[in-house]
Scaffold this motif. Structure first.
Motif, PDB file in Angstrom:
ATOM      1  N   THR A  53       5.922  -6.489   2.165  1.00 41.30           N
ATOM      2  CA  THR A  53       4.671  -6.834   2.820  1.00 41.30           C
ATOM      3  C   THR A  53       3.987  -7.966   2.045  1.00 41.30           C
ATOM      4  O   THR A  53       3.696  -7.813   0.861  1.00 41.30           O
ATOM      5  N   ALA A 108       1.165  -9.401   3.365  1.00 37.59           N
ATOM      6  CA  ALA A 108      -0.263  -9.188   3.612  1.00 37.59           C
ATOM      7  C   ALA A 108      -0.843  -8.416   2.425  1.00 37.59           C
ATOM      8  O   ALA A 108      -0.145  -7.638   1.783  1.00 37.59           O
ATOM      9  N   ASP A 164      -7.187  -8.638  15.942  1.00 38.13           N
ATOM     10  CA  ASP A 164      -6.108  -8.048  15.154  1.00 38.13           C
ATOM     11  C   ASP A 164      -6.668  -6.950  14.277  1.00 38.13           C
ATOM     12  O   ASP A 164      -7.713  -7.124  13.640  1.00 38.13           O
ATOM     13  N   GLU A 185      -5.589  -4.201  11.121  1.00 36.22           N
ATOM     14  CA  GLU A 185      -4.629  -3.706  10.132  1.00 36.22           C
ATOM     15  C   GLU A 185      -5.161  -2.391   9.586  1.00 36.22           C
ATOM     16  O   GLU A 185      -6.371  -2.251   9.360  1.00 36.22           O
ATOM     17  N   TRP A 232      -4.502   0.279   6.439  1.00 34.95           N
ATOM     18  CA  TRP A 232      -3.869   0.512   5.134  1.00 34.95           C
ATOM     19  C   TRP A 232      -4.178   1.926   4.701  1.00 34.95           C
ATOM     20  O   TRP A 232      -5.315   2.398   4.846  1.00 34.95           O
ATOM     21  N   LEU A 257       0.551  -0.937   4.202  1.00 34.13           N
ATOM     22  CA  LEU A 257       0.133  -1.362   5.542  1.00 34.13           C
ATOM     23  C   LEU A 257       0.855  -0.473   6.549  1.00 34.13           C
ATOM     24  O   LEU A 257       2.037  -0.659   6.819  1.00 34.13           O
ATOM     25  N   GLN A 260      -0.392  -2.061  12.445  1.00 33.13           N
ATOM     26  CA  GLN A 260      -0.954  -3.360  12.840  1.00 33.13           C
ATOM     27  C   GLN A 260      -1.164  -3.306  14.344  1.00 33.13           C
ATOM     28  O   GLN A 260      -0.368  -2.704  15.066  1.00 33.13           O
ATOM     29  N   ARG A 309       3.968 -10.990   8.077  1.00 37.10           N
ATOM     30  CA  ARG A 309       3.166 -10.454   6.993  1.00 37.10           C
ATOM     31  C   ARG A 309       3.676  -9.093   6.537  1.00 37.10           C
ATOM     32  O   ARG A 309       3.176  -8.555   5.562  1.00 37.10           O
ATOM     33  N   ASN A 310       4.645  -8.543   7.256  1.00 33.23           N
ATOM     34  CA  ASN A 310       5.003  -7.155   6.974  1.00 33.23           C
ATOM     35  C   ASN A 310       6.450  -6.853   7.343  1.00 33.23           C
ATOM     36  O   ASN A 310       6.734  -6.328   8.414  1.00 33.23           O
TER      37      ASN A 310
END
Lengths: 299, 299
Positions: free
Chosen positions: A137, A139, A264, A266, A268, A274, A277, B254-255
């Motif tokens: 990941t 991000a 968007d 996300e 966690w 993550l 999404q 990103r993932n």
């Protein structure tokens, strides 16, 4: 087993909210009861509906040792859902070795007795426990103060709270950097983020992540655009089982234009992974440059 | 009119590739012919299939003054499509004032005579010309050298070219910063970007954007993961009609985790407007940490 939700979780508000019961004699049809406690604005919250449909698909695709975890689910919202009875008609589109695909539609009966479709969905299910491999990941988890230094929704404007029954079922602590809108000073960054858990202590799991991606205040608030942002389409990817504890959820937009915006999310988990999404296409609030497409989802 | 494609564009390879013909006597069913010239790896390119299904939905939802522009389309890929006859069965789920929703399935006939589903889709259509309002795009266009300083796909490794017939139909110039993988030196950034137009000069429009979001080499190449990345799900949002000329297309992730990755695409037109966004969930190439879910789309 007539109810697809795990028995040990029955006591939670969330599990009652997404409970489905296989209809005797009607293959792949599930009955549900939409609880007004999940209302926001003019309808039942779109994330709760996503989790409810996701639960019906879990029952359908998970049968006989099938696939019980949502990997990807796409919902097209057709009309605002109301409290009361609902049914989910599901279809197994394809059973694969590692991924199965399903379709679902959520319906309610209108006052005149006709069936009204609330949303239509497609989804891929698999086994998250088997989804092993590298974690690369790139991000990064959002930076925000710890929960006790964030802003609980009990501080939200009364006019907002009165429209958002579902906030009482959440323990949502917004990053102070993202709550200027509540004081009439939106940051304009197009970003809202905070800590989230269920108020009754029910721990997160893949279905709860489907709620989590669509339960924060819309990112348009942070752009100085009050009002509801009806969702046309929302796709969520669940990428791992969350560990127990707080979730960190971010909402952001990169493209508000022509009366619509993409948003968007996300999610966690407390281990810093993550776990989900999502992206949605939503209508900009009416009176704020909207194309007037708002036929929405009760976001 | 038995063919839904605009007559003036009939000469282009792309328009022939996505042409659909309403089947006489079968409401909402469209016949098509998949052309092997759009092949990549083991199947027909997933972006071309998305545009083909998008064209059938355009015919279905655009009838009688309806909605002819894709706003959002979500495709779940079920099996690799082959060259030859295909049919698209469409359904109008809801006709709205400003947005209509449709469903579609793409089928081919297997050697044993059974119908095999290639993909299932849901979509919202509207009128992009009516989608007015503020443009507050905070995303910024990608920076890259002009097309004549980028790398044409004629320089791609022969082993790649031999698997990618469709590259001959594209004028694709990759940013030199993103082509290290072709020389065995992937950057590891998880980003591929370049200039794109159709080789035969056919100008971009909303349907061509559905091709554009899924036609670059997969971003996994830039992560040092060769091999195909079968798409499970792809959702594209078309946000504006592109002006004529080059498109700039970026792919990033990103993932990458647990055998799957999300891949985001952005498409910018020559006026500098963000005209399309997409996200897909794809399987990491086998042998590179995949969960083995690859039952793919011919990406």
């Amino acid at each position: 087993m007539s109810t697809a939700t795990a028995g040990t979780e029955q006591a939670s508000e969330f599990d009652r909210g997404i409970a489905v019961a296989a209809r005797p004699g009607a293959a792949s049809v599930y009955d549900a009861e939409l609880d007004g406690g999940w209302r926001i604005g003019g309808g039942i919250n779109g994330g709760l509906l996503l989790a409810l449909v996701g639960n019906a698909l879990r029952a359908e695709l998970g049968r006989d040792g099938g696939h019980a975890d949502p990997f990807s689910i796409s919902a097209y919202y057709l009309s605002a859902a109301r409290s009361g009875p609902a049914e989910v008609r599901t279809e197994t589109v394809r059973r694969g070795r590692s991924v199965s695909t399903g379709a679902a539609t959520l319906l309610q009966t209108a006052e005149d007795g006709t069936a009204v479709e609330r949303l239509r969905a497609l989804a891929s299910y698999g086994d998250l426990a088997a989804a092993e491999g590298d974690v690369r990941t790139s991000a990064t988890p959002p930076e925000m103060p710890p929960p006790d230094q964030c802003i609980g929704t009990e501080h939200a404007p009364p006019a907002f709270l009165s429209q958002a029954d579902l906030l009482r079922r959440l323990d949502l602590r917004l990053d102070p950097a993202c709550v200027g809108w509540a004081l009439g000073e939106p940051s304009g960054n197009g970003r809202i983020q905070g800590w989230l858990r269920l108020a009754d202590g029910r721990q997160p799991d893949p279905l709860m992540l489907l709620l989590a991606v669509d339960v924060l205040p819309p990112v348009t608030f942070d752009l100085g655009l009050p009002g509801w942002t009806p969702t046309l389409e929302l796709t969520a990817h669940v990428r791992a089982r969350p560990v127990p504890g707080w979730l960190r959820v971010t909402h952001s937009t990169r493209n508000l234009a022509g009366g619509f915006l993409e948003e968007d999310a996300e999610v966690w988990d407390e281990s810093g992974r993550l776990v989900a999404q999502s992206r949605q296409l939503a209508a900009v609030p009416r009176g704020a440059g909207s194309a007037g497409a708002a036929e929405g989802s009760g976001r």
